[in-house]
Motif scaffolding. Sequence first.
Motif, PDB file in Angstrom:
ATOM      1  N   SER A  17      39.718  42.280  51.790  1.00 50.13           N
ATOM      2  CA  SER A  17      39.703  42.230  50.326  1.00 50.13           C
ATOM      3  C   SER A  17      39.598  43.632  49.759  1.00 50.13           C
ATOM      4  O   SER A  17      38.987  44.511  50.369  1.00 50.13           O
ATOM      5  N   TRP A  18      40.165  43.846  48.606  1.00 46.40           N
ATOM      6  CA  TRP A  18      39.917  45.076  47.857  1.00 46.40           C
ATOM      7  C   TRP A  18      38.411  45.303  47.776  1.00 46.40           C
ATOM      8  O   TRP A  18      37.651  44.365  47.472  1.00 46.40           O
ATOM      9  N   ALA A  21      37.890  34.713  48.321  1.00 49.98           N
ATOM     10  CA  ALA A  21      39.110  35.078  47.604  1.00 49.98           C
ATOM     11  C   ALA A  21      39.040  36.576  47.359  1.00 49.98           C
ATOM     12  O   ALA A  21      38.027  37.079  46.870  1.00 49.98           O
ATOM     13  N   SER A  22      40.098  37.272  47.725  1.00 55.56           N
ATOM     14  CA  SER A  22      40.126  38.716  47.483  1.00 55.56           C
ATOM     15  C   SER A  22      40.248  38.982  45.992  1.00 55.56           C
ATOM     16  O   SER A  22      40.860  38.210  45.265  1.00 55.56           O
ATOM     17  N   TRP A  23      39.701  40.097  45.536  1.00 54.21           N
ATOM     18  CA  TRP A  23      39.966  40.562  44.176  1.00 54.21           C
ATOM     19  C   TRP A  23      41.484  40.576  43.956  1.00 54.21           C
ATOM     20  O   TRP A  23      42.241  41.045  44.825  1.00 54.21           O
ATOM     21  N   GLY A  24      41.890  40.062  42.833  1.00 53.69           N
ATOM     22  CA  GLY A  24      43.309  40.158  42.468  1.00 53.69           C
ATOM     23  C   GLY A  24      44.197  39.076  43.049  1.00 53.69           C
ATOM     24  O   GLY A  24      45.383  39.030  42.739  1.00 53.69           O
ATOM     25  N   CYS A  25      43.663  38.206  43.903  1.00 51.15           N
ATOM     26  CA  CYS A  25      44.474  37.184  44.588  1.00 51.15           C
ATOM     27  C   CYS A  25      44.059  35.771  44.170  1.00 51.15           C
ATOM     28  O   CYS A  25      42.885  35.529  43.909  1.00 51.15           O
ATOM     29  N   ILE A  26      45.015  34.857  44.206  1.00 53.14           N
ATOM     30  CA  ILE A  26      44.672  33.437  44.100  1.00 53.14           C
ATOM     31  C   ILE A  26      44.501  32.891  45.511  1.00 53.14           C
ATOM     32  O   ILE A  26      45.417  33.005  46.333  1.00 53.14           O
ATOM     33  N   ALA A  27      43.354  32.300  45.792  1.00 48.89           N
ATOM     34  CA  ALA A  27      43.145  31.606  47.073  1.00 48.89           C
ATOM     35  C   ALA A  27      43.627  30.172  46.851  1.00 48.89           C
ATOM     36  O   ALA A  27      42.999  29.423  46.098  1.00 48.89           O
ATOM     37  N   THR A  65      34.325  37.347  47.489  1.00 46.74           N
ATOM     38  CA  THR A  65      35.041  37.698  48.725  1.00 46.74           C
ATOM     39  C   THR A  65      34.312  37.138  49.948  1.00 46.74           C
ATOM     40  O   THR A  65      34.814  37.256  51.065  1.00 46.74           O
ATOM     41  N   TYR A  84      51.266  41.335  43.298  1.00 42.59           N
ATOM     42  CA  TYR A  84      51.437  40.461  42.118  1.00 42.59           C
ATOM     43  C   TYR A  84      52.155  41.242  41.016  1.00 42.59           C
ATOM     44  O   TYR A  84      53.092  40.745  40.407  1.00 42.59           O
ATOM     45  N   ASN A 136      50.660  36.940  49.937  1.00 39.84           N
ATOM     46  CA  ASN A 136      49.519  37.004  49.006  1.00 39.84           C
ATOM     47  C   ASN A 136      48.815  38.362  49.027  1.00 39.84           C
ATOM     48  O   ASN A 136      47.587  38.434  48.981  1.00 39.84           O
TER      49      ASN A 136
END
Lengths: 333, 333
Positions: free
Chosen positions: A191-192, B190-196, B131, A308, A303
């Motif tokens: 993850s970021w 869920a990573s920052w910026g992503c949809i899980a 995360t 994005y 993903n």
Amino acid sequence: METSSQLDPVALRKIRRTNCNSPLKQVVIAGGTHGNERNGVYLAKYFMKHPKLVQRPSFKTVTILTNPAAVKANLRYVEEDINRCFYQKDLMQPSNSNLERKRASVLDAQIGPKSGSVPKTDFLFDLHNTTAATGVALMVPYDDKFAIEIGAYLTSLDPSVRIILWSNVPDWPMFASVGRSGMTFEVGPASWGCIAPAEFIQSKRLLLSALDYIEAHNQRIKQSNTSTLIKKKIEVFQNVHYVKYPRDENGDLIGMIHPKLQWQDWKELKDGQPIFAMFDGSNDTLFDSSKYEPGAIYPFFINEAAYYEKDIAFMLARKVTVDVNMTPLQSKI
Amino acid sequence: METSSQLDPVALRKIRRTNCNSPLKQVVIAGGTHGNERNGVYLAKYFMKHPKLVQRPSFKTVTILTNPAAVKANLRYVEEDINRCFYQKDLMQPSNSNLERKRASVLDAQIGPKSGSVPKTDFLFDLHNTTAATGVALMVPYDDKFAIEIGAYLTSLDPSVRIILWSNVPDWPMFASVGRSGMTFEVGPASWGCIAPAEFIQSKRLLLSALDYIEAHNQRIKQSNTSTLIKKKIEVFQNVHYVKYPRDENGDLIGMIHPKLQWQDWKELKDGQPIFAMFDGSNDTLFDSSKYEPGAIYPFFINEAAYYEKDIAFMLARKVTVDVNMTPLQSKI
């Protein structure tokens, strides 16, 4: 006499690649090209504090943070993605238009230049993370035999490591292209803002092994020894396409990566397999293989958070076989 | 006469909680309290485009984006974490010192106020991502029986759902505390910026079921029917402590979450289990249970990206049993 800086990138690269038969004098390990990709940031910081770890007898290793301002802010970039600022033409007409352009010029002068046939840096490892489940994915210029050779060595030590060839285009804007030879060392999922721990340990081990390989390569060249070279055929991935997200007429997302595709990087994508799930639960989008040339196709960067904004849901690759000549080396991983 | 706004937060909450025996008139679903927590952002946007989905006969549901500026920038926050801006005392002396403080005042006026015994919003679902591999983790005020009741209903539908009680302190700065009742609806990893994606589908289903439960609750109250209430004992987690990262004398990280602890949220942490791996590969840090009261202890929020800056490597919880009275409802999940 034509100076090398007047050469087009492809011709210049040809000269640079030929020079790879001479020993490497300087290797650069870079972290924080994207400031929120923390495995690379902390691995680079660790090597900076323990420089002896990355030194080898026949060459110098320099570890740097590419974009310290982005690292400090824990952001991919402050004003512009620096990993898109290294086109040869852009570096030759340096612009101070923003923080990243300025930093790219400084780095090019410090460890390049990219427009030189003999840049200061012979090999550049640029450490990145992705939110996709790529594992260790070494992204190398398609014409960079030495980078592929290092990749082949790392794959022999750790079969989970994959090699992906950059697209065959005249030039690339990525930082790793500033060295005579180089690679984007991608690791995921992370993850970021997070350190992915198992991947940190794996990356550290692989990087130290890569330095050992460069040392063995240098020693072999100094001994003018080509007789011991091992010829191998290895399988690598070639990036061929990307797939966009489903959006409405305003450009807003109406769906997402399908749960069954999530984390499935590098697993063959079959015709009819679901690739997107809609927010409203309506019909899934299925993969239509008839849009592409026949043959097995593999998704990756599924993903990835930063894609994005580039409207890339995932990329597609083919497997290809390439020949490599390898310096023999007792593996020490 | 003493106005409610002069009451201390604990006394005020007591009044508010008593009011929970009256039907709910307004429910708020909020996404984008942290702008880079995209499951919540896109779920809220989806409900905003399809408002009928979240309407129920006996109450109104309003869906909002808490921090649109942070959503636009794909950042947790622009100037200050808005989910720490909702202390009653801060809202009663509103400060326009930064973007988030201003927005907190606007939201408090729009859907609160927090200092009112009868705020406009009876229940607030605040959608978050982490995360860490928490699964669906409903964080509820320890004294909010109705929020626990909704959690208990969701747990009965989906046993992977967990309920965590907020610490017993006089007041909380979280947005969910603005409603008469409410919860922080955490989902990870869920990573920052992503949809899980799987977690998006699960969250949507659970939220719609929670609205069904509120509808059934309202109907039961209107019928003055308490005879059908089902008494249950449920197991929930109580947050008791947090563990800091290993750092050097300059405050720099020297280690990370141990690979064997990564993704192990909610699994009992045993004495001697490795919790941190050092960058240099030296001795792991082992969990020392003697620092804590005896009894089983459970780690969560392991490797949450936003907690690096707060120096929280992970949190620790105990299991406790609480009594709930539930409105009977045919589950429809």
